[in-house]
Design a protein around this motif. Structure first.
Motif, mmCIF file in Angstrom:
data_model
loop_
_atom_site.group_PDB
_atom_site.id
_atom_site.type_symbol
_atom_site.label_atom_id
_atom_site.label_comp_id
_atom_site.label_asym_id
_atom_site.label_seq_id
_atom_site.Cartn_x
_atom_site.Cartn_y
_atom_site.Cartn_z
ATOM 1 N N ALA A 118 71.039 -29.853 52.263
ATOM 2 C CA ALA A 118 71.574 -31.213 52.990
ATOM 3 C C ALA A 118 71.289 -30.755 53.962
ATOM 4 C CB ALA A 118 73.133 -30.837 52.310
ATOM 5 N N SER A 119 71.685 -31.777 54.950
ATOM 6 C CA SER A 119 71.447 -31.958 56.653
ATOM 7 C C SER A 119 72.687 -31.308 57.108
ATOM 8 C CB SER A 119 71.102 -33.300 57.252
ATOM 9 O OG SER A 119 72.066 -34.019 56.790
ATOM 10 N N VAL A 120 72.426 -30.485 58.295
ATOM 11 C CA VAL A 120 73.923 -30.143 59.108
ATOM 12 C C VAL A 120 74.222 -30.924 59.575
ATOM 13 C CG1 VAL A 120 75.194 -28.391 60.112
ATOM 14 C CG2 VAL A 120 73.225 -27.810 57.957
ATOM 15 N N LYS A 121 74.804 -31.925 60.424
ATOM 16 C CA LYS A 121 75.072 -33.059 60.913
ATOM 17 C C LYS A 121 75.294 -32.775 62.378
ATOM 18 C CE LYS A 121 77.062 -37.638 61.816
ATOM 19 N NZ LYS A 121 78.592 -38.461 60.823
ATOM 20 N N TYR A 122 76.176 -31.274 63.006
ATOM 21 C CA TYR A 122 76.646 -31.414 64.127
ATOM 22 C C TYR A 122 75.965 -29.700 64.810
ATOM 23 C CZ TYR A 122 79.603 -35.416 63.541
ATOM 24 O OH TYR A 122 80.072 -35.968 62.453
ATOM 25 N N ALA A 123 74.760 -29.393 63.978
ATOM 26 C CA ALA A 123 74.595 -27.868 63.946
ATOM 27 C C ALA A 123 74.107 -27.550 65.573
ATOM 28 C CB ALA A 123 73.244 -27.533 63.517
ATOM 29 N N LYS A 124 73.499 -28.917 66.150
ATOM 30 C CA LYS A 124 72.834 -28.673 67.153
ATOM 31 C C LYS A 124 73.737 -28.815 68.355
ATOM 32 C CE LYS A 124 70.491 -31.068 70.786
ATOM 33 N NZ LYS A 124 69.869 -32.684 71.365
ATOM 34 N N ASN A 125 74.597 -29.514 68.395
ATOM 35 C CA ASN A 125 76.283 -29.772 69.609
ATOM 36 C C ASN A 125 77.391 -28.605 69.073
ATOM 37 O OD1 ASN A 125 78.573 -31.045 71.017
ATOM 38 N ND2 ASN A 125 79.863 -30.563 69.651
ATOM 39 N N ASP A 126 77.083 -27.168 67.901
ATOM 40 C CA ASP A 126 78.239 -26.265 67.547
ATOM 41 C C ASP A 126 77.286 -25.334 68.655
ATOM 42 O OD1 ASP A 126 80.015 -27.843 66.199
ATOM 43 O OD2 ASP A 126 79.084 -27.173 64.286
ATOM 44 N N ALA A 127 75.569 -25.111 68.673
ATOM 45 C CA ALA A 127 75.077 -24.293 68.814
ATOM 46 C C ALA A 127 74.711 -24.353 70.495
ATOM 47 C CB ALA A 127 73.504 -24.053 68.702
ATOM 48 N N VAL A 128 75.245 -25.666 71.074
ATOM 49 C CA VAL A 128 75.243 -25.630 72.295
ATOM 50 C C VAL A 128 76.211 -25.411 73.163
ATOM 51 C CG1 VAL A 128 75.339 -27.983 74.708
ATOM 52 C CG2 VAL A 128 73.676 -27.892 72.232
ATOM 53 N N LYS A 129 77.638 -25.371 72.213
ATOM 54 C CA LYS A 129 79.089 -25.571 72.635
ATOM 55 C C LYS A 129 79.051 -23.805 72.598
ATOM 56 C CE LYS A 129 80.871 -29.168 73.654
ATOM 57 N NZ LYS A 129 81.473 -29.713 74.710
ATOM 58 N N PHE A 130 78.602 -23.078 70.914
ATOM 59 C CA PHE A 130 78.537 -22.147 71.242
ATOM 60 C C PHE A 130 78.978 -20.848 72.193
ATOM 61 C CE2 PHE A 130 77.554 -17.550 69.515
ATOM 62 C CZ PHE A 130 78.383 -17.098 69.313
ATOM 63 N N LYS A 131 76.652 -21.211 73.226
ATOM 64 C CA LYS A 131 76.539 -21.016 74.450
ATOM 65 C C LYS A 131 77.046 -20.724 75.157
ATOM 66 C CE LYS A 131 72.268 -21.194 77.059
ATOM 67 N NZ LYS A 131 70.914 -22.000 77.581
ATOM 68 N N GLU A 132 77.971 -21.723 75.771
ATOM 69 C CA GLU A 132 79.029 -22.248 76.480
ATOM 70 C C GLU A 132 80.030 -21.137 76.155
ATOM 71 O OE1 GLU A 132 79.398 -26.461 76.558
ATOM 72 O OE2 GLU A 132 77.803 -27.241 76.901
ATOM 73 N N LEU A 133 80.330 -21.071 75.467
ATOM 74 C CA LEU A 133 81.792 -19.986 75.535
ATOM 75 C C LEU A 133 81.101 -18.779 75.543
ATOM 76 C CD1 LEU A 133 84.122 -19.954 73.350
ATOM 77 C CD2 LEU A 133 82.704 -18.843 71.849
ATOM 78 N N LEU A 134 80.097 -18.657 75.174
ATOM 79 C CA LEU A 134 79.754 -16.893 75.406
ATOM 80 C C LEU A 134 79.180 -16.860 77.085
ATOM 81 C CD1 LEU A 134 76.477 -16.881 72.936
ATOM 82 C CD2 LEU A 134 78.907 -15.069 73.137
#
Length: 64
Positions: free
Chosen positions: A30-46
């Motif tokens: 199944a598609s993962v609706k917010y994967a892109k947003n989560d990845a960008v936010k994780f990068k910002e967190l790092l």
């Protein structure tokens, strides 16, 4: 959030896949609706909270 002993040598590869080649309709994943947003936010967190350098982070979104 306050962290002690920030490690500037963090290296990360972040992979975000929202749309898989074989969709759930075809018996796949199944598609993962917010994967892109989560990845960008994780990068910002790092960068912002853990002191990682932006040039040490690679982010792949979908078919990149």
């Amino acid at each position: 959030m306050e962290l002690v002993n920030l490690d500037k040598n963090i290296i990360a590869v972040i992979v975000a896949i929202e749309d898989y080649r074989f969709s759930a309709k075809e018996g796949g994943i199944a598609s993962v609706k917010y994967a892109k947003n989560d990845a960008v936010k994780f990068k910002e967190l790092l960068i912002n909270d853990f002191g990682a350098k932006e040039e040490n982070i690679t982010i792949w979104i979908n078919e990149q």
